[in-house]
Design an enzyme around this catalytic site. Structure first.
Site, PDB file in Angstrom:
ATOM      1  N   HIS A  81       0.845  -1.200   0.000  1.00  0.00           N
ATOM      2  CA  HIS A  81       0.000   0.000   0.000  1.00  0.00           C
ATOM      3  C   HIS A  81       0.871   1.238   0.000  1.00  0.00           C
ATOM      4  O   HIS A  81       1.799   1.352   0.805  1.00  0.00           O
ATOM      5  CB  HIS A  81      -0.917   0.012   1.234  1.00  0.00           C
ATOM      6  CG  HIS A  81      -1.743   1.251   1.320  1.00  0.00           C
ATOM      7  ND1 HIS A  81      -2.905   1.410   0.607  1.00  0.00           N
ATOM      8  CD2 HIS A  81      -1.557   2.407   1.997  1.00  0.00           C
ATOM      9  CE1 HIS A  81      -3.402   2.606   0.855  1.00  0.00           C
ATOM     10  NE2 HIS A  81      -2.610   3.228   1.690  1.00  0.00           N
ATOM     11  N   ASP A 160     -14.742   4.648   8.399  1.00  0.00           N
ATOM     12  CA  ASP A 160     -13.707   5.549   7.868  1.00  0.00           C
ATOM     13  C   ASP A 160     -14.318   6.609   6.959  1.00  0.00           C
ATOM     14  O   ASP A 160     -13.862   7.744   6.939  1.00  0.00           O
ATOM     15  CB  ASP A 160     -12.634   4.755   7.114  1.00  0.00           C
ATOM     16  CG  ASP A 160     -11.572   5.688   6.555  1.00  0.00           C
ATOM     17  OD1 ASP A 160     -10.916   6.366   7.365  1.00  0.00           O
ATOM     18  OD2 ASP A 160     -11.437   5.800   5.324  1.00  0.00           O
ATOM     19  N   ARG A 167     -13.389  14.788   9.082  1.00  0.00           N
ATOM     20  CA  ARG A 167     -12.027  15.320   9.264  1.00  0.00           C
ATOM     21  C   ARG A 167     -11.711  16.358   8.194  1.00  0.00           C
ATOM     22  O   ARG A 167     -11.068  17.372   8.452  1.00  0.00           O
ATOM     23  CB  ARG A 167     -10.999  14.182   9.182  1.00  0.00           C
ATOM     24  CG  ARG A 167     -10.957  13.332  10.451  1.00  0.00           C
ATOM     25  CD  ARG A 167     -10.174  12.060  10.207  1.00  0.00           C
ATOM     26  NE  ARG A 167      -8.800  12.318   9.816  1.00  0.00           N
ATOM     27  CZ  ARG A 167      -8.079  11.521   9.037  1.00  0.00           C
ATOM     28  NH1 ARG A 167      -8.592  10.395   8.549  1.00  0.00           N
ATOM     29  NH2 ARG A 167      -6.837  11.818   8.738  1.00  0.00           N
ATOM     30  N   SER A 182      -7.087   5.325   9.683  1.00  0.00           N
ATOM     31  CA  SER A 182      -7.871   5.402   8.457  1.00  0.00           C
ATOM     32  C   SER A 182      -7.269   4.470   7.388  1.00  0.00           C
ATOM     33  O   SER A 182      -7.976   3.662   6.770  1.00  0.00           O
ATOM     34  CB  SER A 182      -7.888   6.857   7.976  1.00  0.00           C
ATOM     35  OG  SER A 182      -8.358   6.962   6.670  1.00  0.00           O
ATOM     36  N   LYS A 186      -8.778   0.393   6.583  1.00  0.00           N
ATOM     37  CA  LYS A 186      -9.189  -0.117   5.262  1.00  0.00           C
ATOM     38  C   LYS A 186      -8.353  -1.343   4.887  1.00  0.00           C
ATOM     39  O   LYS A 186      -8.881  -2.322   4.365  1.00  0.00           O
ATOM     40  CB  LYS A 186      -9.057   0.986   4.210  1.00  0.00           C
ATOM     41  CG  LYS A 186     -10.099   2.098   4.404  1.00  0.00           C
ATOM     42  CD  LYS A 186     -10.092   3.105   3.283  1.00  0.00           C
ATOM     43  CE  LYS A 186      -8.936   4.049   3.307  1.00  0.00           C
ATOM     44  NZ  LYS A 186      -9.104   5.311   4.005  1.00  0.00           N
TER      45      LYS A 186
END
Ligand code: URA
Length: 430
Positions: A81, A160, A167, A182, A186
């Protein structure tokens, strides 16, 4: 239990219990806890932070707030990621390399966000490629080829979505526990065994300094370990773009060039560092063996063969890109107005310049010009003569060139002395 008491406890700097965190996250998702209370809670976290234990519980509550991706695929499943960058097409390189070595990649990826690109948009630039597949088909392709990538489906981590949108409008984005939970909330909806994070730092990244990136990487790695994953992070430079091609079809073309062994640039090196992390965590061997394996899958053609197989299985056809049709109709060259060395090439400006050409979206509903983008004729540190081409712009709308050139040049500095070019791989967090 009352939301009011939980907000007050966090506001006063106390540690919340797991049951208080679960109550709050579940209440936010069900709507029993109102947006104004969630906003106040997020602001309290912004100022008071969260302990490692609280951050893990908060992340797990986010991950468990909706659907989970459960597969029965045998063998090690791994994912990489990235926190987002410009010219970052490493997923298109790493995934087929590791899949060709027997590691399973069952990946849900995202679209571009702001000036940064997304894997799904890049894959959709390939003729016929389907990023939406029935879940069974997604799994059967991953079983057959060891690699399948689709866009996010189902209701993954709905908490989220609520937290992120609040946010965004309450000035609470840049909080390490909130960013880490966050991203990892995920990631933990999937059942991967191994996760490697590419945490970007620099002008084109969320984390502008190495210290911030390191702090975020440490928190995310701790969450992953707490959730029982094999995980590490590589902090990589995003002060200037990765590779030389920016834009969707253009990035697929550069990824193919790396997979075919034709290009051994910074993109190749960052992809190799990340793939080696995945392979070592997957138990493939020591670092030297994993580095050799990466090179050999490229040299032997097996990595590109795997890429082609995966693209074909998902309905795609690489003929257009392989035959050179990956650039938009109109071209424009940005010239240097002086001689010297390229001392700055700001990734964010280059990303926005590419977005202006049509390679990204400024609104959710915008249509992407898949063949639009930028080819960098000069990279950081290169010698440049006055009048030489710094970059070539591509678009289906030639009226966009001026604005794109102006944005690009905001990020350029030509200097008298050559700067030393450091490796883009800055640090490992294990
Ligand atoms: N990416 C995310 O998914 N969440 C954040 O908070 C920041 C970046």
């Amino acid at each position: 239990m009352r939301a009011y008491d939980i907000i007050k406890k966090k506001r006063d700097g106390f540690e919340l219990s797991k049951s208080e965190i679960d109550f709050f996250v579940n209440g936010a998702v069900s709507g029993e806890i109102k947006d104004y209370q969630v906003s106040a809670f997020l602001m309290a976290v912004y100022f008071k932070g969260m302990t490692e234990r609280e951050t893990l519980d908060f992340t797990l509550a986010i991950a468990n707030s909706g659907d989970k991706v459960k597969t029965d695929i045998s063998g090690v499943k791994a994912d990489k990621h990235s926190t987002g960058g410009v010219g970052d097409k490493t997923s298109l390189i790493i995934s087929p390399v590791i899949a060709s070595l027997g590691i399973k990649v069952v990946k849900m990826s995202g679209r571009g966000l702001g000036h940064t690109g997304g894997t799904i948009d890049k894959l959709e630039s390939i003729k016929g490629f389907k990023t939406e597949l029935p879940f069974d088909k997604f799994i059967s392709i991953a079983e057959k080829t060891g690699l399948s990538i689709i866009g996010q489906t189902g209701e993954l981590a709905p908490a989220d979505k609520i937290f992120y949108s609040l946010r965004d409008v309450t000035a609470t984005i840049d909080s390490i526990p909130l960013i880490a939970s966050s991203i990892m909330g995920k990631k933990l909806t999937a059942d991967d065994d191994v996760i490697v994070l590419d945490v970007k730092t620099g002008s084109g990244a969320f984390m502008k300094t190495l210290e911030q990136a390191e702090e975020l990487a440490n928190v995310m790695v701790a969450i992953g370990k707490g959730a029982g994953k094999k995980i590490s992070a590589v902090i990589t430079d995003m002060d200037s773009p990765l590779g030389s091609f920016i834009g969707n079809a253009l990035e697929v073309k550069e990824a193919i060039d790396v997979l075919k062994g034709k290009v051994k640039n910074d993109l190749y090196l960052v992809s190799k560092a990340l793939a080696v992390e995945i392979l070592t965590l997957s138990g493939f061997g020591d670092i030297t063996a994993c580095e050799k394996a990466f090179d050999s899958q490229i040299e032997s053609g097996k990595a590109f063969e795997k890429f082609n197989e995966f693209i074909t299985e998902q309905g795609g056809d690489l003929t257009e890109i392989l035959s050179g049709e990956y650039k938009a109709t109109y071209t424009f060259q940005i010239k240097s107005n002086k001689s010297g060395y390229l001392g700055k090439l700001n990734a964010e400006n280059v990303g926005v310049a590419s977005l202006i050409l049509g390679a990204g979206r400024t609104k959710k509903e915008d249509k992407i010009d898949y063949k639009a983008g930028i080819v960098l004729n000069k990279k950081l540190g290169d010698r440049v003569e006055k009048g030489e081409t710094l970059a070539t712009l591509y678009s289906s709308n030639e009226n966009l060139f001026r604005a794109s050139e102006e944005e690009f040049l905001k990020g350029v500095e030509i200097i008298a002395e050559r700067v030393e070019i450091k490796s883009k791989t800055l640090k490992f967090v294990r």
